[in-house]
Design a protein around this motif. Structure first.
Motif, mmCIF file in Angstrom:
data_model
loop_
_atom_site.group_PDB
_atom_site.id
_atom_site.type_symbol
_atom_site.label_atom_id
_atom_site.label_comp_id
_atom_site.label_asym_id
_atom_site.label_seq_id
_atom_site.Cartn_x
_atom_site.Cartn_y
_atom_site.Cartn_z
ATOM 1 N N TRP A 72 22.453 -16.529 -2.485
ATOM 2 C CA TRP A 72 23.034 -15.206 -2.304
ATOM 3 C C TRP A 72 23.071 -14.441 -3.635
ATOM 4 N N LEU A 73 23.463 -15.134 -4.714
ATOM 5 C CA LEU A 73 23.535 -14.488 -6.028
ATOM 6 C C LEU A 73 22.168 -13.998 -6.492
ATOM 7 N N LEU A 74 21.121 -14.721 -6.126
ATOM 8 C CA LEU A 74 19.770 -14.359 -6.576
ATOM 9 C C LEU A 74 19.030 -13.463 -5.583
ATOM 10 N N SER A 75 19.682 -13.114 -4.471
ATOM 11 C CA SER A 75 19.030 -12.244 -3.490
ATOM 12 C C SER A 75 18.949 -10.825 -4.033
ATOM 13 N N ASN A 76 18.068 -10.064 -3.457
ATOM 14 C CA ASN A 76 17.882 -8.666 -3.842
ATOM 15 C C ASN A 76 17.506 -8.550 -5.323
ATOM 16 N N SER A 77 16.645 -9.436 -5.762
ATOM 17 C CA SER A 77 16.245 -9.423 -7.175
ATOM 18 C C SER A 77 15.204 -8.331 -7.420
ATOM 19 N N PHE A 78 15.116 -7.933 -8.647
ATOM 20 C CA PHE A 78 14.178 -6.895 -9.052
ATOM 21 C C PHE A 78 13.180 -7.484 -10.035
ATOM 22 N N LYS A 79 11.953 -7.005 -9.958
ATOM 23 C CA LYS A 79 10.913 -7.485 -10.866
ATOM 24 C C LYS A 79 11.016 -6.760 -12.200
ATOM 25 N N SER A 80 10.656 -7.477 -13.241
ATOM 26 C CA SER A 80 10.613 -6.868 -14.571
ATOM 27 C C SER A 80 9.376 -5.974 -14.665
ATOM 28 N N SER A 81 9.350 -5.143 -15.667
ATOM 29 C CA SER A 81 8.189 -4.258 -15.888
ATOM 30 C C SER A 81 6.914 -5.072 -16.071
ATOM 31 N N GLN A 82 7.034 -6.208 -16.786
ATOM 32 C CA GLN A 82 5.869 -7.070 -16.992
ATOM 33 C C GLN A 82 5.351 -7.619 -15.667
ATOM 34 N N GLU A 83 6.257 -8.046 -14.783
ATOM 35 C CA GLU A 83 5.833 -8.582 -13.486
ATOM 36 C C GLU A 83 5.142 -7.500 -12.653
ATOM 37 N N ILE A 84 5.670 -6.289 -12.687
ATOM 38 C CA ILE A 84 5.070 -5.189 -11.931
ATOM 39 C C ILE A 84 3.677 -4.877 -12.468
ATOM 40 N N GLU A 85 3.541 -4.824 -13.786
ATOM 41 C CA GLU A 85 2.225 -4.561 -14.391
ATOM 42 C C GLU A 85 1.230 -5.664 -14.051
ATOM 43 N N ARG A 86 1.683 -6.917 -14.117
ATOM 44 C CA ARG A 86 0.811 -8.048 -13.805
ATOM 45 C C ARG A 86 0.359 -7.984 -12.342
ATOM 46 N N ASN A 87 1.279 -7.673 -11.430
ATOM 47 C CA ASN A 87 0.917 -7.554 -10.015
ATOM 48 C C ASN A 87 -0.062 -6.414 -9.795
ATOM 49 N N ALA A 88 0.135 -5.301 -10.504
ATOM 50 C CA ALA A 88 -0.770 -4.160 -10.367
ATOM 51 C C ALA A 88 -2.169 -4.528 -10.855
ATOM 52 N N LEU A 89 -2.246 -5.216 -12.009
ATOM 53 C CA LEU A 89 -3.546 -5.634 -12.523
ATOM 54 C C LEU A 89 -4.226 -6.619 -11.582
ATOM 55 N N ASP A 90 -3.462 -7.566 -11.042
ATOM 56 C CA ASP A 90 -4.021 -8.520 -10.081
ATOM 57 C C ASP A 90 -4.564 -7.805 -8.854
ATOM 58 N N PHE A 91 -3.831 -6.801 -8.384
ATOM 59 C CA PHE A 91 -4.259 -6.036 -7.215
ATOM 60 C C PHE A 91 -5.561 -5.292 -7.506
ATOM 61 N N ILE A 92 -5.627 -4.668 -8.689
ATOM 62 C CA ILE A 92 -6.839 -3.921 -9.062
ATOM 63 C C ILE A 92 -8.036 -4.849 -9.156
ATOM 64 N N VAL A 93 -7.864 -5.997 -9.802
ATOM 65 C CA VAL A 93 -8.958 -6.958 -9.944
ATOM 66 C C VAL A 93 -9.400 -7.442 -8.569
ATOM 67 N N LYS A 94 -8.446 -7.802 -7.724
ATOM 68 C CA LYS A 94 -8.788 -8.281 -6.386
ATOM 69 C C LYS A 94 -9.466 -7.191 -5.557
ATOM 70 N N HIS A 95 -8.989 -5.963 -5.676
ATOM 71 C CA HIS A 95 -9.545 -4.838 -4.917
ATOM 72 C C HIS A 95 -10.957 -4.510 -5.386
ATOM 73 N N ASN A 96 -11.210 -4.631 -6.694
ATOM 74 C CA ASN A 96 -12.556 -4.346 -7.230
ATOM 75 C C ASN A 96 -13.553 -5.430 -6.833
ATOM 76 N N LYS A 97 -13.103 -6.668 -6.660
ATOM 77 C CA LYS A 97 -13.994 -7.744 -6.245
ATOM 78 C C LYS A 97 -14.435 -7.551 -4.802
#
Length: 96
Positions: A69-94
């Motif tokens: 319960w304490l860890l629910s509704n967690s938010f991603k750090s800026s680094q995690e968001i950037e990493r996910n965005a880069l992963d998405f772009i790489v996967k989408h370009n492939k």
């Protein structure tokens, strides 16, 4: 001064031991989370926290459920968001 150090260390040991228990009462949950007891009662009243009331009076809390319960509704750090965005772009370009 020495007594204060001893009391401080005992307090840390007590909090550590509480963290090892599976079932906590309201006082222990307050120590474990740092929440005031009045806030815990408010959370219980509004059914916002997992709890058990086996005898109809005393509250008990499953520490593992509280941790989830304490860890629910967690938010991603800026680094995690950037990493996910880069992963998405790489996967989408492939796929092209």
């Amino acid at each position: 001064m020495e007594n204060d150090r001893i009391l401080s260390k005992l307090n840390r040991i007590e909090k550590y031991i509480i963290g090892l228990k599976d079932i906590l009462n309201t006082d222990e949950l307050s120590d474990y989370t740092g929440f005031k007891k009045s806030y815990i009662y408010k959370l219980v009243h509004h059914n916002l926290i997992p709890y058990s009331k086996p005898n109809g009076k005393k509250l008990f809390f499953d520490r593992k459920k509280i941790d989830i319960w304490l860890l629910s509704n967690s938010f991603k750090s800026s680094q995690e968001i950037e990493r996910n965005a880069l992963d998405f772009i790489v996967k989408h370009n492939k796929m092209k």
